[in-house]
Scaffold this motif. Structure first.
Motif, mmCIF file in Angstrom:
data_model
loop_
_atom_site.group_PDB
_atom_site.id
_atom_site.type_symbol
_atom_site.label_atom_id
_atom_site.label_comp_id
_atom_site.label_asym_id
_atom_site.label_seq_id
_atom_site.Cartn_x
_atom_site.Cartn_y
_atom_site.Cartn_z
ATOM 1 N N PRO A 1 0.799 -1.217 0.000
ATOM 2 C CA PRO A 1 0.000 0.000 0.000
ATOM 3 C C PRO A 1 0.843 1.283 0.000
ATOM 4 C CG PRO A 1 0.160 -0.817 2.229
ATOM 5 C CD PRO A 1 0.891 -1.807 1.351
ATOM 6 N N TRP A 2 2.150 1.146 -0.224
ATOM 7 C CA TRP A 2 3.056 2.295 -0.123
ATOM 8 C C TRP A 2 3.646 2.675 -1.475
ATOM 9 C CZ3 TRP A 2 2.335 4.235 4.479
ATOM 10 C CH2 TRP A 2 1.990 3.385 5.529
ATOM 11 N N ARG B 1 5.125 7.199 1.119
ATOM 12 C CA ARG B 1 3.795 7.673 1.490
ATOM 13 C C ARG B 1 2.774 6.627 1.092
ATOM 14 N NH1 ARG B 1 3.129 12.512 -3.001
ATOM 15 N NH2 ARG B 1 3.316 11.196 -4.852
ATOM 16 N N VAL B 2 1.606 6.702 1.678
ATOM 17 C CA VAL B 2 0.576 5.717 1.383
ATOM 18 C C VAL B 2 0.058 5.948 -0.030
ATOM 19 C CG1 VAL B 2 -1.358 7.093 2.256
ATOM 20 C CG2 VAL B 2 -1.477 4.595 2.310
ATOM 21 N N ASP B 3 -0.182 4.868 -0.754
ATOM 22 C CA ASP B 3 -0.745 4.933 -2.099
ATOM 23 C C ASP B 3 -2.162 5.498 -1.998
ATOM 24 O OD1 ASP B 3 -1.954 4.371 -4.572
ATOM 25 O OD2 ASP B 3 -0.689 2.600 -4.879
ATOM 26 N N ALA C 1 -4.898 2.951 -2.057
ATOM 27 C CA ALA C 1 -4.888 1.841 -1.094
ATOM 28 C C ALA C 1 -6.028 1.986 -0.094
ATOM 29 C CB ALA C 1 -3.557 1.794 -0.360
ATOM 30 N N ASP D 1 -5.183 -1.409 4.791
ATOM 31 C CA ASP D 1 -3.936 -1.990 4.294
ATOM 32 C C ASP D 1 -2.704 -1.301 4.877
ATOM 33 O OD1 ASP D 1 -5.350 -3.768 2.755
ATOM 34 O OD2 ASP D 1 -5.222 -2.588 0.915
ATOM 35 N N ALA D 2 -2.880 -0.056 5.301
ATOM 36 C CA ALA D 2 -1.755 0.716 5.812
ATOM 37 C C ALA D 2 -1.678 0.723 7.336
ATOM 38 C CB ALA D 2 -1.829 2.158 5.297
ATOM 39 N N GLY E 1 1.516 1.343 9.719
ATOM 40 C CA GLY E 1 2.427 2.358 9.202
ATOM 41 C C GLY E 1 3.661 1.799 8.514
#
Length: 205
Positions: free
Chosen positions: A22-23, A44-46, A49, A53-54, A57
């Motif tokens: 998810p990144w 950073r997070v997609d 996503a 999923d994140a 962290g």
């Protein structure tokens, strides 16, 4: 004494983006450097996503999956490419991002005709743009393994959504696929997104 930040070399406008779960990992190099690893990395997070999923962290597990060698090779190819080719590669990356926002939510519902029609749309878009490793690009867009993507494309053909070109990659959307896409284009801003993709994607240089 000058601020330390002003002494750092200016970063290249070109960079490399990798997706790890998810990144999204962005890597950039100093201007004028032609070897070595990146000097700047952002994780950073997609945007596409799911929040769950994140959970947890960024961790050392994520960082260990960053492929620095592959990123450096990709960056050197970009630096050596003509400006027109660089623009095309950026367009492809932007198109992949737009298509992922449409397709990823659909794949969670299984092999529906809507998902397969949009997958076929992405496939035709990338083939006509002359990208390398169309299946690899689709794998990044959908977040499924290349073998899975191939089986999904085969299913799209079996359902009469995508034509085949004997002996090579290619094909066209069928009237049924276009009908499904036209329905999906209504509302939610999806029409604007896919229209932007089609405007940006041109023939290979």
């Amino acid at each position: 004494m000058r601020d330390r930040e002003t002494e750092l070399p200016r970063l290249e406008e070109l960079g490399v983006l990798q997706t790890i779960g998810p990144w999204q990992v962005s890597l950039r190099w100093p201007k004028g450097t032609d070897q070595g690893g990146p000097w700047y990395m952002e994780v950073r997070v997609d945007p596409t996503a799911a929040p769950e999923d994140a959970v947890g962290g960024i961790s050392s597990t994520v960082l260990r999956q960053v492929d620095f060698r592959q990123a450096a090779d990709a960056w050197r190819r970009l630096r050596g490419a003509p400006s027109s080719e660089v623009d095309r590669l950026r367009t492809i990356a932007s198109a992949a991002d737009d298509l992922s926002k449409i397709i990823r939510p659909l794949v969670n519902d299984g092999l529906t005709d809507e998902y397969l029609a949009w997958l076929a749309t992405a496939y035709v878009t990338f083939v006509e743009a002359g990208v390398d490793s169309v299946t690899g690009h689709l794998s990044d867009v959908v977040r499924r393994q290349p073998d899975t993507i191939r089986s999904h494309l085969k299913e799209a053909r079996n359902r009469g959504l995508l034509t085949a070109v004997k002996g090579r990659a290619g094909g066209q959307l069928t009237d049924e696929a276009k009908r499904i896409i036209s329905v999906g284009l209504q509302g939610d801003g999806i029409g604007e997104s896919i229209s932007a993709v089609q405007r940006r994607m041109g023939p290979p240089v």
